[in-house]
Design an enzyme around this catalytic site. Sequence first.
Site, PDB file in Angstrom:
ATOM      1  N   SER A 306       0.853  -1.179   0.000  1.00 18.42           N
ATOM      2  CA  SER A 306       0.000   0.000   0.000  1.00 18.42           C
ATOM      3  C   SER A 306       0.887   1.227   0.000  1.00 18.42           C
ATOM      4  O   SER A 306       1.968   1.229   0.610  1.00 18.42           O
ATOM      5  CB  SER A 306      -0.926   0.005   1.220  1.00 18.42           C
ATOM      6  OG  SER A 306      -1.728   1.161   1.239  1.00 18.42           O
ATOM      7  N   GLY A 310      -2.055   4.020  -4.155  1.00 11.46           N
ATOM      8  CA  GLY A 310      -3.092   3.019  -4.000  1.00 11.46           C
ATOM      9  C   GLY A 310      -2.540   1.772  -3.356  1.00 11.46           C
ATOM     10  O   GLY A 310      -1.483   1.787  -2.712  1.00 11.46           O
ATOM     11  N   VAL A 312      -1.645  -2.529  -3.746  1.00  7.71           N
ATOM     12  CA  VAL A 312      -1.193  -3.539  -4.688  1.00  7.71           C
ATOM     13  C   VAL A 312      -1.682  -4.891  -4.185  1.00  7.71           C
ATOM     14  O   VAL A 312      -1.497  -5.233  -3.003  1.00  7.71           O
ATOM     15  CB  VAL A 312       0.340  -3.532  -4.836  1.00  7.71           C
ATOM     16  CG1 VAL A 312       0.776  -4.557  -5.874  1.00  7.71           C
ATOM     17  CG2 VAL A 312       0.823  -2.143  -5.226  1.00  7.71           C
ATOM     18  N   LYS A 327      -2.190  -3.084  -9.334  1.00  4.46           N
ATOM     19  CA  LYS A 327      -2.190  -1.842  -8.554  1.00  4.46           C
ATOM     20  C   LYS A 327      -3.505  -1.109  -8.803  1.00  4.46           C
ATOM     21  O   LYS A 327      -3.856  -0.829  -9.956  1.00  4.46           O
ATOM     22  CB  LYS A 327      -1.009  -0.962  -8.951  1.00  4.46           C
ATOM     23  CG  LYS A 327      -0.935   0.341  -8.170  1.00  4.46           C
ATOM     24  CD  LYS A 327       0.130   1.268  -8.729  1.00  4.46           C
ATOM     25  CE  LYS A 327       1.515   0.732  -8.515  1.00  4.46           C
ATOM     26  NZ  LYS A 327       2.554   1.721  -8.909  1.00  4.46           N
ATOM     27  N   ASN A 341      -0.498  11.462 -12.921  1.00  2.58           N
ATOM     28  CA  ASN A 341       0.553  10.533 -12.512  1.00  2.58           C
ATOM     29  C   ASN A 341       0.226   9.109 -12.938  1.00  2.58           C
ATOM     30  O   ASN A 341       1.111   8.355 -13.368  1.00  2.58           O
ATOM     31  CB  ASN A 341       0.745  10.592 -10.993  1.00  2.58           C
ATOM     32  CG  ASN A 341       1.279  11.938 -10.533  1.00  2.58           C
ATOM     33  OD1 ASN A 341       1.866  12.681 -11.320  1.00  2.58           O
ATOM     34  ND2 ASN A 341       1.068  12.258  -9.264  1.00  2.58           N
ATOM     35  N   ASP A 425      12.235   9.247  -9.251  1.00  3.90           N
ATOM     36  CA  ASP A 425      11.732   8.831  -7.934  1.00  3.90           C
ATOM     37  C   ASP A 425      12.378   7.509  -7.521  1.00  3.90           C
ATOM     38  O   ASP A 425      11.694   6.579  -7.077  1.00  3.90           O
ATOM     39  CB  ASP A 425      10.209   8.703  -7.961  1.00  3.90           C
ATOM     40  CG  ASP A 425       9.609   8.685  -6.556  1.00  3.90           C
ATOM     41  OD1 ASP A 425      10.281   9.152  -5.619  1.00  3.90           O
ATOM     42  OD2 ASP A 425       8.478   8.192  -6.395  1.00  3.90           O
ATOM     43  N   ASN A 430      10.609   1.785  -4.399  1.00  2.00           N
ATOM     44  CA  ASN A 430      10.333   1.666  -5.835  1.00  2.00           C
ATOM     45  C   ASN A 430      11.286   0.701  -6.525  1.00  2.00           C
ATOM     46  O   ASN A 430      11.327   0.666  -7.753  1.00  2.00           O
ATOM     47  CB  ASN A 430      10.412   3.037  -6.503  1.00  2.00           C
ATOM     48  CG  ASN A 430       9.271   3.946  -6.089  1.00  2.00           C
ATOM     49  OD1 ASN A 430       8.214   3.473  -5.653  1.00  2.00           O
ATOM     50  ND2 ASN A 430       9.480   5.245  -6.211  1.00  2.00           N
ATOM     51  N   ASP A 462       7.248   1.559 -10.279  1.00  2.00           N
ATOM     52  CA  ASP A 462       6.555   2.811  -9.932  1.00  2.00           C
ATOM     53  C   ASP A 462       7.058   3.962 -10.800  1.00  2.00           C
ATOM     54  O   ASP A 462       7.854   4.801 -10.379  1.00  2.00           O
ATOM     55  CB  ASP A 462       6.737   3.141  -8.457  1.00  2.00           C
ATOM     56  CG  ASP A 462       5.741   4.207  -7.992  1.00  2.00           C
ATOM     57  OD1 ASP A 462       5.033   4.774  -8.857  1.00  2.00           O
ATOM     58  OD2 ASP A 462       5.684   4.481  -6.786  1.00  2.00           O
TER      59      ASP A 462
END
Length: 646
Positions: A306, A310, A312, A327, A341, A425, A430, A462
């Site tokens: 999470s 959101g 997963v 996801k 995004n 990111d 990630n 991600d």
Amino acid sequence: MSFLSRQQPPPTRRAAAACSLRQKLIFSPGSDCEEEEEEEEEGSGHSTGEDSAFQEPDSPLPSARSPAEAEAERRRRSPGAEPSSPGELEEDLLLRGGGGGAQAAGGGAEGDSWEEEGFGSSSPVKSPTTAYFLGSSFSPVRCGGPGDASPRGCGVPRAMDDPCSPQPDYPSTPPHKTFRKLRLFDTPHTPKSLLSKARVIDSSSVKLRGSSLFMDTEKSGKREFDTRQTPQVNINPFTPDPVMLHSSGQCRGRKRAYFNDSSEDMEASDYEFEDETRPAKRITITESNMKSRYTTEFHELEKIGSGEFGSVFKCVKRLDGCIYAIKRSKKPLAGSVDEQNALREVYAHAVLGQHPHVVRYFSAWAEDDHMLIQNEYCNGGSLADAVSENYRVMSYFTEAELKDLLLQVGRGLRYIHSMSLVHMDIKPSNIFISRTSIPNAVSEEGDEDDWISNKVMFKIGDLGHVTRISSPQVEEGDSRFLANEVLQENYSHLPKADIFALALTVVCAAGAEPLPRNGDQWHEIRQGRLPRIPQVLSQELTELLKVMIHPDPERRPSAMVLVKHSVLLSASRKSAEQLRIELNAEKFKNSLLQKELKKAQMAAKVAAEERALLTDRMATRSTTQSNRTSRLIGKKMNRSVSLTIY
């Protein structure tokens, strides 16, 4: 065709008031109207020169006559036919004057200047009789015969009728080759431009390209299209050349539709062309009336993660039985900031495709304003989970594992940067871990990890903050891993920002304390100081990490340089490509040594040959000298002298 126009003296009384501007047309010899006159003579069989509306130039012109004389002349030609009124006389004169009968020759006082099209003035002269003709609703009436007593009986047969016919037809229109040449109307026909044919564009007026070339579209029933009904599609901004998708690929492929003759129109074409070339509207994440694809195609096993975006879920696809990570956004995204995004992540996944160090993407869809993304399932979880577990049990990644992490994630970044994209990111949450015992196949770059590396695969996931290097639209990621130049909105070295975040990710995996989000320690890290690491690392790896967080982004290594760094390519961890490179280098050295050896052998052989040749020369020289000595005669010997005296 030449014309002679003679202005008659102004008449008097009522006839002069009605026909004050008319002129008589007189054709020169050899004109086309003589042929009409001959045809009229052949058709009637009894018409004379004075019955013709056109006179030869050498014939005497009739003088101006009074209305009484004109009426007497008409009575003489049509016995028993009397006009009931002067208005009827004027109407009869008009009809007979335009028809080419004898009354035209006798009605010189009523004439306008009727000019042939293309000669004289460009507009006809408006006369009272012309106005009368246009305002009335009558039409010329055919005569019943030559003896018709009606005042409208013209007595002049049509030239096209059979001359042998006992009852010749009479013209219903003035007997002129071209009716429009008489110019009986007030104004000429207004030229129509393409814009005058404009019609309202609808789906029935736009045909498929080329439909009118081979068949009748009305009969064939060929399908039609409407540009307003075109399905909408999103435009992926991360493709190699997103602009050419509409200017090159569509503008060239789709041209203006063809219109039929009744609806051909430049404004309509331009409107349709602009509608075609206008960028398609973006499809937003809206509620779908379809049955839930998530519950239909997948069976949910458990929730595995999470985050801010959101949750997963670990799911099994009912069709193929494979496990996937689905996801799903926490809240509806339609119209929200997170929608961009979510779409950005889908775009990036679609462009990047499949790479061993990037989480694989399969599909994405929207349900009830929520975005769902089907990705590859990584059974090792995320690096953040592993770091948290190590921190709980007070264990750390070993230096070999840190180098493996740095190498594999560096390869993933090299691939992303090669597609002109940046991740923006990179952080432990990630980066995902996939544990497998199956040897990895050769990747696109030709890299193949050894058996140890194949047991743990690190993958970048991600992609919600991915942007293009050339035209960045930066969405700042986690501030703990954010480079200082990005915070200062300096986007000229975005790939080096990923390198900065990767170094701090390795530091976290090495067991360092959680990184600060701001404060003095945050600024110290941006000045090139590494956080305290609880384990001892080699000097080479430490120096590499320091270079990766250098304050000057230009001093940081690129992903291409990083994956080829000597620290990461130890003897036990070299890739097959690196080994092949070294093998080729050794082969090259061996080939050079072989060439040198051949040269030395050739030189020795040449020297031996030269020595043998020199020996032969010396032997030959000594033999020659000995032969010369044995052949010498008279040395130390008495020579005989003969003398003859006479």
